[in-house]
Design a protein around this motif. Structure first.
Motif, PDB file in Angstrom:
ATOM      1  N   ASP A 110      24.392  35.609  12.532  1.00 42.04           N
ATOM      2  CA  ASP A 110      25.538  36.068  13.234  1.00 42.04           C
ATOM      3  C   ASP A 110      24.884  36.031  14.632  1.00 42.04           C
ATOM      4  OD1 ASP A 110      27.486  37.551  14.413  1.00 42.04           O
ATOM      5  OD2 ASP A 110      27.248  39.191  12.824  1.00 42.04           O
ATOM      6  N   TRP A 111      25.436  35.074  15.293  1.00 37.00           N
ATOM      7  CA  TRP A 111      25.179  35.276  16.956  1.00 37.00           C
ATOM      8  C   TRP A 111      25.838  36.176  17.875  1.00 37.00           C
ATOM      9  CZ3 TRP A 111      20.859  32.530  17.365  1.00 37.00           C
ATOM     10  CH2 TRP A 111      20.711  31.556  16.674  1.00 37.00           C
ATOM     11  N   ASP A 112      26.803  36.866  17.320  1.00 35.06           N
ATOM     12  CA  ASP A 112      27.598  37.885  17.950  1.00 35.06           C
ATOM     13  C   ASP A 112      27.196  39.270  17.659  1.00 35.06           C
ATOM     14  OD1 ASP A 112      29.439  36.198  19.354  1.00 35.06           O
ATOM     15  OD2 ASP A 112      30.567  36.061  17.609  1.00 35.06           O
ATOM     16  N   SER A 113      26.015  39.528  16.919  1.00 36.08           N
ATOM     17  CA  SER A 113      25.649  40.813  16.537  1.00 36.08           C
ATOM     18  C   SER A 113      24.154  41.071  16.696  1.00 36.08           C
ATOM     19  CB  SER A 113      26.021  41.113  15.182  1.00 36.08           C
ATOM     20  OG  SER A 113      27.435  41.212  14.798  1.00 36.08           O
ATOM     21  N   GLY A 114      23.794  42.082  17.350  1.00 38.45           N
ATOM     22  CA  GLY A 114      22.507  42.582  17.442  1.00 38.45           C
ATOM     23  C   GLY A 114      22.168  43.910  17.273  1.00 38.45           C
TER      24      GLY A 114
END
Length: 273
Positions: A108-112
């Motif tokens: 999930d590249w949109d979440s950190g």
């Protein structure tokens, strides 16, 4: 920035908590409404001859961990990891998001995550690293000691559990650590660099962590026989603070993302400093 050129709005869509008086948001809310204290007598503090012998430490965490993580995962997770992971996963699922399968290759590249800690893995250092090193038994320390000792271990652990591909970091600024994490997550989402950020803080329950504060004589030494009356911030009869442990995590999300997936919105975060 949004399409209108204004800063993007950021909302809270998930909540997670591990606390001395309750685990999980629903039970924590009930504990607060009932005024239930989580401060209790701590035998480890008595044995170490502390002036203050009461503290707040979560209960029932081992059972939660057994039902949430595999035995292999638990071998690499100290108390700080466990608190932070349980709270972060609850916040993630509270927001209506699914925990990825362990064998999934998706990221999930949109979440950190920005998850802070004050002292981190002091319990691991005191109970494992120092004794084994001094005894000349470094080989018995195992391969997971570094990730348990380093402060960034909690955010790295959660990144692996939830396949987070955006910024993953740990901050540390004493009592403002959790608040700072929220502000950092807010700024990242506003700037359009992420859609979702797990933010908050965690601290383990350990007399090794609390020892320095007792030595400073800033802990309340006058309520050892009445733990529930020990913590009285801003009271005329306050005699110092009481050490505690646990984790609190929220999922911050851009308003656009939250509306697009029909997420429940707990609150809007409009600023911080």
């Amino acid at each position: 920035m949004s399409a209108t050129g204004r800063p993007r709005r950021v909302v809270v869509t998930g909540l997670g908590v591990i606390a001395p008086n309750a685990n999980g948001v629903a039970d924590f809310e009930l504990a607060l409404r009932k005024g239930r204290s989580g401060i209790k007598h701590q035998e480890s503090m008595v044995e170490a001859k502390f002036g203050c012998t009461v503290a707040g430490s979560p209960e029932g965490v081992d059972e939660l961990c057994q039902s949430t993580f595999t035995e292999e995962e638990l071998l690499a997770m100290n108390m700080n990891h466990r608190y932070a992971s349980l709270a972060a996963i609850e916040a993630w699922q509270d927001a209506g998001l699914e925990r990825p399968a362990r064998d999934s290759d998706e990221v999930d590249w949109d979440s950190g995550a920005i998850l802070g800690t004050g002292i981190g893995g002091m319990d691991t250092i005191a109970e494992k690293v120092v004794p084994l090193t001094n005894a000349g038994k470094v080989k018995r320390m195992g391969s997971t000691s570094v990730e348990q000792v380093m402060a960034s271990g909690i955010s790295a652990r959660i990144s692996g559990q939830l396949a987070l591909g955006n910024q993953v970091t740990t901050n540390s600024s004493a009592c403002s650590t959790g608040t700072e994490a929220l502000v950092m997550g807010l700024e990242r989402i506003r700037a359009g660099r992420a859609e979702r950020m797990l933010c908050g803080g965690a601290e383990a329950a350990s007399h090794y962590i609390w020892a320095g504060f007792d030595a400073m004589r800033v802990l309340n030494r006058n309520s050892n026989d009445a733990p529930e009356k020990a913590s009285r911030p801003m009271s005329a009869s306050a005699g110092g603070f009481i050490p505690g442990s646990g984790a609190g995590v929220v999922l911050l999300e851009s308003l656009d993302s939250a509306l697009a997936r029909g997420a429940r919105i707990w609150a809007e975060l409009v600023g911080g400093g």
